[in-house]
Design a protein around this motif. Structure first.
Motif, PDB file in Angstrom:
ATOM      1  N   LYS A  92     -17.446  -2.608 -22.671  1.00 45.29           N
ATOM      2  CA  LYS A  92     -17.617  -3.934 -22.073  1.00 45.29           C
ATOM      3  C   LYS A  92     -19.059  -4.412 -22.164  1.00 45.29           C
ATOM      4  CE  LYS A  92     -16.808  -7.544 -19.435  1.00 45.29           C
ATOM      5  NZ  LYS A  92     -16.210  -8.766 -20.028  1.00 45.29           N
ATOM      6  N   ASP A 121     -20.375  -7.619 -24.361  1.00 43.78           N
ATOM      7  CA  ASP A 121     -21.037  -8.738 -23.682  1.00 43.78           C
ATOM      8  C   ASP A 121     -22.398  -9.028 -24.310  1.00 43.78           C
ATOM      9  OD1 ASP A 121     -18.880  -8.963 -22.049  1.00 43.78           O
ATOM     10  OD2 ASP A 121     -19.869  -8.208 -20.231  1.00 43.78           O
ATOM     11  N   LYS A 133     -17.873 -15.277 -22.885  1.00 43.75           N
ATOM     12  CA  LYS A 133     -17.736 -14.143 -23.806  1.00 43.75           C
ATOM     13  C   LYS A 133     -16.571 -14.308 -24.789  1.00 43.75           C
ATOM     14  CE  LYS A 133     -21.091 -12.142 -21.565  1.00 43.75           C
ATOM     15  NZ  LYS A 133     -21.309 -13.147 -20.504  1.00 43.75           N
TER      16      LYS A 133
END
Length: 286
Positions: A196, A200, A219
């Motif tokens: 993650k 990002d 995103k």
């Protein structure tokens, strides 16, 4: 004149008994209000606590002499733009950072801090499936490809792999798929954080090359702001071409890139040729 004392007594007691009967329900109501019911109809109280992921499954394998054990997860299956990022993590049993949890339960600041701690104490690898690969293979196959690449890229080959989801990976070692694994298995949760945070950061970098789309905020997910930008500006090379909103924007802004769809029900002329006549012998009884 002789008076019946018993009748007099019962007559005086009657109003008192009636008053007691009328007061009884009121007292019962007050008592029930003072002591709330503890039955099932009262409903749940407070917040339901969710147990964090544990290292229990990894320790069970260690006791059997199976080590290293890796957890892997991916981020970015749902967005309309950007890559899918997969991560694999082998935690050090003696140096597990505190606070590891499913990345979706953590704030951005918590993920960033844990990302640094995980990378400093564990074996970590990352693999990326580009939008072009997603367009070619579809998102599921591209994600599984990236997950396998992340496992292969680990500094030390694992002997057992836990992967989040329903699909097992085609790895040389044993692979166990765990539905909801990022909330159950600690190694998978660590991989979810790494995947993650990495994705990002990539989307924030893409936002500088593609201003106006708001990649640094959403995103690449299909939020109203992103859909509005697609409608106004059209898709970029970082968008996934076959996702429906992107395909619609491409047809609007770049119609020459959309292949016409053949109408399978359109009438076509069929030429039929008869090479020679066939004579049937009626005497044969056919």
């Amino acid at each position: 004149m002789i008076r019946d004392k018993s009748a007099k007594t019962s007559a005086k007691a009657a109003p008192r008994k009636d008053a007691a009967r009328k007061a009884a329900p009121a007292k019962a109501g007050k008592a029930s209000a003072a002591k709330p019911s503890t039955g099932k109809s009262a409903g749940p109280k407070g917040v339901i606590a969710v147990a964090p992921p544990s290292f229990r499954r990894e320790r069970a394998l260690i006791k059997r002499g199976i080590w290293p054990v890796a957890g892997c997860d991916e981020a970015g299956r749902g967005p309309l733009a950007g890559p899918a990022v997969a991560a694999a993590v082998i935690l050090d049993p003696d140096r597990i950072p505190r606070g590891i949890d499913d990345s979706k339960r953590l704030t951005a600041e918590q993920r960033e801090k844990l990302f640094d701690k995980i990378c400093a104490t564990a074996q970590v690898s990352v693999a990326v499936a580009s939008p072009a690969r997603i367009d070619r293979d579809n998102i599921l196959r591209a994600s599984l490809w990236a997950l396998k690449r992340a496992v292969v890229a680990l500094p030390e080959a694992p002997r057992h792999v836990f992967v989040d989801g329903r699909d097992r990976l085609d790895t040389e070692c044993d692979c166990e798929a765990v539905i909801g694994g990022d909330g159950i298995v600690l190694s998978i949760a660590a991989a979810s954080i790494v995947a993650k945070v990495t994705r990002d950061r990539l989307m924030c970098a893409l936002a500088q090359d593609c201003p106006g789309y708001g990649f640094e905020q959403h995103k690449g997910y299909g939020v109203p702001e992103h859909l509005d930008a697609l409608n106004r500006l059209g898709p970029t090379v970082h968008h996934r071409s076959f996702f429906a909103p992107v395909a619609a924007a491409r047809a609007k802004h770049m119609p020459w890139t959309v292949e016409p769809v053949r109408d399978l029900f359109a009438a076509t002329e069929v030429e039929v040729r008869v090479e020679a006549s066939v004579q049937v012998d009626t005497s044969a009884g056919l």
